[in-house]
Write a protein that holds these residues in place. Structure first.
Motif, short mmCIF file in Angstrom:
data_model
loop_
_atom_site.label_atom_id
_atom_site.label_comp_id
_atom_site.label_asym_id
_atom_site.label_seq_id
_atom_site.Cartn_x
_atom_site.Cartn_y
_atom_site.Cartn_z
N GLU A 127 0.81 -1.21 0.00
CA GLU A 127 0.00 0.00 0.00
C GLU A 127 0.85 1.27 0.00
N ALA A 143 -7.69 -5.26 1.10
CA ALA A 143 -8.60 -5.69 2.16
C ALA A 143 -8.44 -7.16 2.52
N LEU A 180 -12.28 -5.95 -3.90
CA LEU A 180 -12.37 -4.49 -3.96
C LEU A 180 -12.56 -3.99 -5.39
N TYR A 199 -8.08 -5.93 5.93
CA TYR A 199 -8.73 -4.75 6.48
C TYR A 199 -10.11 -4.51 5.85
N PRO A 200 -11.00 -5.50 5.89
CA PRO A 200 -12.34 -5.26 5.33
C PRO A 200 -13.11 -4.20 6.10
N GLN A 232 -12.89 -1.03 4.43
CA GLN A 232 -13.45 -1.03 3.07
C GLN A 232 -14.87 -1.58 3.04
N ARG A 284 -17.42 -0.22 0.44
CA ARG A 284 -17.05 -0.60 -0.93
C ARG A 284 -17.37 -2.07 -1.19
N ASP A 325 -18.95 -0.65 10.83
CA ASP A 325 -17.63 -0.01 10.79
C ASP A 325 -17.39 0.87 12.01
#
Length: 436
Positions: free
Chosen positions: A198, A254, A279, A297-298, A301, A304, A340
């Motif tokens: 990333e 993710a 993604l 790391y859902p 995200q 999305r 979230d």
């Protein structure tokens, strides 16, 4: 013959990764072949090692792996000139109960391989006491040898002189002292460092670390302190069965927390791996035998993922006829809803009834030993799986049939049992190895 060295510290957050990357890249730049390893269950650091060395790095873990597995994994350094093992947490930090061949402590690996330890010491807020800490680590466990110390974040030349004198009086070599330098601080988030893939500027960060460390550390002296090492033939390889012949693997920002040794073991056993990106609204390969959603790391995200109808419908269609398994974040996405950090609930794929929330963060961390109550891809009922759990999500509902009886490293039963429904299974732990 290679030179073997362990990079460790009294605690986390002292600068082990930065120093490891700088040493690895500096020696690679000088023409040496450098191989890195990560002691413990960290699935983020190996990608940084690979960026610095150009060679894949893998985890070695004394709690989850036997000596044969560790020897097999470390033997990839047979053609290297320098082999570095980066530790986790503090040098002797592990769990209270012994696992397969240790407690998961970095010291287990240092003693097993007979490699000396290079300590990174942060003397912030202290002076001579830093030498007492280093001497205590040197003398704490017979069989663990100390090569010397690199000081990090020294406040001034006077501060450095005080600490250096105390260390030298204690008979401990000091290879260098690094002043505070914010430009090479690696960015972090709640599960550790922001992933190497990333960071578009990761190469520049490593180059700056090399310049800075080379200016303040005697790299030749560090290299001379390493042990001459030649890997011994391994009696066994990694004890991991592929979940299928053709594996559709979710892989993007993710879904990226998968141990490199797992993928290598699957391929070594003849499995074929095709990746897809949830993604990017991609569905799993329709000719695959099984779909595997690793952690990641859902929760960052979730909106999305919820909006990606092609991924969600494609995964549901796949699960009608073939197994789908999710680990940690992947398990959360197999559930019905994920809330979230802002308290917004997002619809997930609904293959399991699991509901999780990131709104009220609570850390779940530690080794896990699971005995399967039902089959999951690659493993039969009754199999004993060793893994590691690390997340901040809270279970709101876990209504499906439990997949396993799961214990922590002390033997206590925990609530994160995993789930199964139809062709879908999931666990909160990341699989490292199966008990032989």
């Amino acid at each position: 013959m290679a030179a073997g060295l362990v990079i460790s510290a009294p605690a986390s957050g002292v600068g082990k990764t930065t120093l490891t990357l700088a040493l690895a890249r500096a020696w690679r730049n000088s023409g040496l072949r450098v191989q890195c390893f990560k002691s413990g269950p960290d699935y983020i650091d190996p990608a940084f090692h690979a960026a610095a060395t150009g060679r894949a790095s893998v985890n070695v873990d004394s709690w989850a792996m036997d000596r044969g597995t560790i020897s097999h994994l470390v033997s990839r350094g047979i053609d290297a000139d320098v082999v570095l093992a980066e530790g986790s947490m503090g040098l002797f930090d592990g769990v209270a109960a012994r696992g397969v061949c240790g407690t998961g402590a970095t010291a287990d690996i240092a003693e097993m391989l007979d490699w000396p330890v290079l300590l990174v010491i942060d003397p912030s807020g202290q002076a001579q006491t830093a030498a007492a800490i280093a001497a205590g680590l040197r003398d704490y466990r017979p069989g663990v040898r100390l090569a010397g110390v690199v000081l990090n974040r020294v406040a001034s030349p006077r501060h450095e002189a005080l600490v250096r004198r105390a260390l030298l009086d204690a008979g401990i070599a000091v290879f260098g002292a690094l002043p505070r330098h914010a430009e090479i601080s690696l960015p972090k988030r709640h599960l550790g460092l922001v992933q190497a893939e990333e960071q578009a500027e990761i190469g520049k960060l490593i180059d700056e670390a090399v310049r800075f460390v080379a200016e303040h550390v005697d790299l030749d002296a560090v290299l001379r302190s390493a042990a001459t090492w030649s890997p011994q033939p391994a009696a066994s390889g990694v004890n991991v069965t592929p979940p299928g012949q053709r594996i559709a693997l979710a892989r993007d920002a993710a879904f990226s927390f998968v141990y490199p040794h797992m993928l290598e073991a699957w391929r070594a056993a003849g499995a074929e791996i095709s990746t897809f990106s949830p993604l990017a609204d991609e569905a799993p390969d329709p000719v695959a035998d099984v779909c595997w959603l690793p952690g990641g790391y859902p929760e960052l995200q979730a909106g999305r993922i919820a909006a990606n109808a092609r991924f969600r419908s494609g995964l549901r269609a796949f699960a009608e006829t073939r197994p789908v398994h999710g680990e940690c974040g992947g398990y959360m996405v197999l559930g019905t809803a994920l809330t979230d950090a802002d308290g917004i609930s997002h619809e997930m794929t609904g293959l399991l009834g699991l509901e999780t929330s990131f709104a009220k963060r609570r850390m779940h961390l530690g080794y896990r030993l699971a005995e399967l109550a039902a089959p999951m891809p690659g493993h039969q009922a009754g199999a004993r799986l060793r893994g590691h759990e690390f997340h901040y999500s809270t279970i709101v509902a876990q209504p499906d049939t439990a997949l396993a009886v799961v214990h922590d490293a002390t033997g206590a039963v925990i609530a994160e049992t995993g789930s199964r429904r139809g062709q879908a299974t999931g666990t909160f732990f990341h699989l490292i190895a199966e008990d032989r």
